[in-house]
Enzyme design. Structure first.
Site, PDB file in Angstrom:
ATOM      1  N   SER A 150      13.269  12.823   6.510  1.00 54.76           N
ATOM      2  CA  SER A 150      14.666  13.241   6.352  1.00 54.76           C
ATOM      3  C   SER A 150      14.830  14.555   7.111  1.00 54.76           C
ATOM      4  CB  SER A 150      14.974  13.464   4.874  1.00 54.76           C
ATOM      5  OG  SER A 150      16.207  14.139   4.721  1.00 54.76           O
ATOM      6  N   TYR A 163      13.517  16.632  -3.667  1.00 51.54           N
ATOM      7  CA  TYR A 163      13.602  15.742  -2.497  1.00 51.54           C
ATOM      8  C   TYR A 163      13.081  16.465  -1.252  1.00 51.54           C
ATOM      9  CZ  TYR A 163      15.606  12.429   0.857  1.00 51.54           C
ATOM     10  OH  TYR A 163      15.779  11.509   1.877  1.00 51.54           O
TER      11      TYR A 163
END
Ligand SMILES: NC(=O)c1ccc[n+]([C@@H]2O[C@H](COP(=O)([O-])OP(=O)(O)OC[C@H]3O[C@@H](n4cnc5c(N)ncnc54)[C@H](OP(=O)(O)O)[C@@H]3O)[C@@H](O)[C@H]2O)c1
Length: 269
Positions: A150, A163
């Site tokens: 990501s 995350y």
């Protein structure tokens, strides 16, 4: 003079791939693209009915593996499928399954961190470790491990601490394995999407319903899958996707203190 002509390309035609998180979003789209290019795919996810739709569409080009990526028995089963296929080799692993969570770190309990790290980091690490021998014996076909990271694995933002931590860990693992496995002929490609219009935000763990994720621009999963397949074929080291994603990552690299200030002000205490 030093062009990239020496670089080996990955050829989907006649290849065998594992794609985790194949029941929706980026993973599902990637399965379709790989099959269209002549690859056979072992598609892994928990939702059996979603996976079954892949068989309806692609027949025996796809083998379904209903299971949790964090469960070692899912990897055992994938390896058993490969052995039963008689080839005993693997050309591509895409560690795509992933989950997220939004909210203050100090307001969450320990389970949000544990769950996110299990799916986004420990599971990909386990799948890599188990398939490396199947790829090492197959170096003539220029195998690839592709980890879906990501932009938040390059630039950390508030309220997504677990995350970010999981994707930074995956980034570090990918960079380290890339150099470790280069001599074995195995490429490690880290693909870092920015916000993608998938079901990702419908299944956030430990997250209040009123939490929203803000970002500049977003891509549909098909576009992310296309960019991912391009990076895999070129055996790129890494690719950061979308203008918004690149802007965030490069602003952080060039003026980290300024970005820190902006991000800090975005958080209500
Ligand atoms: N969406 C975004 O904005 C965004 C941005 C950057 C990076 N990413 C990354 O892109 C990847 C794919 O996400 P997406 O956007 O395509 O989201 P998605 O549509 O929610 O897809 C996630 C996939 O992961 C699978 N999955 C989740 N937990 C699993 C588990 N324990 N075992 C097996 N499969 C599991 C889900 O299948 P089942 O529920 O059927 O198991 C689903 O197929 C993730 O790694 C995510 O972190 C997404």
């Amino acid at each position: 003079m030093f062009g990239l002509s020496w670089r080996k390309r990955w050829n989907p035609s006649g290849s065998l791939a594992i794609v985790t998180g194949a029941s929706s979003g980026i993973g599902r789209e990637l399965v379709a693209l790989l099959i269209a290019d002549g690859c056979r795919v072992i598609a892994v996810a928990r939702r059996a009915e979603r996976l079954a739709a892949l068989t309806d569409q692609f027949g025996d080009r796809v083998v379904l593996l209903v299971g949790d990526v964090t469960d070692p028995r899912s990897v055992d089963e994938a390896i058993a499928i490969i052995e039963r296929s008689g080839e005993g080799r693997l050309d591509l692993l895409v560690n795509n399954a992933g989950i997220g969570g939004i909210g203050r770190f100090d307001a969450a309990d320990e389970s949000r961190l544990r769950q996110i790290m299990e799916v986004n980091f420990f599971a990909p690490a386990m799948w890599c470790r188990r398939v490396i021998p199947l790829m090492r014996s197959n170096r003539d076909r220029h195998p690839v491990i592709c980890n879906i990271g990501s932009v938040l694995g390059h630039c950390a933002v508030p309220l997504k601490s677990e995350y970010c931590a999981s994707k930074f860990a995956l980034h570090g693992l990918s960079d380290s394995l890339r150099t470790e496995l280069a001599g074995d002929g195995i490429a490690v490609t880290l693909v870092s999407p920015s916000t993608t219009r998938s079901e990702f935000f419908d299944s956030l763990v430990g997250t209040d319903a009123n939490q929203v994720s803000r970002s500049i621009g977003s891509w549909p999963p098909e576009r992310v899958a296309q960019a991912t397949l391009r990076a895999i074929k070129r055996r790129d080291n890494e690719t950061i996707l979308s203008l918004g994603g690149k802007s965030l990552v490069y602003t952080d690299r060039i003026v980290p203190a300024l970005l820190n200030q902006i991000l800090s002000r975005s958080v209500k205490s």
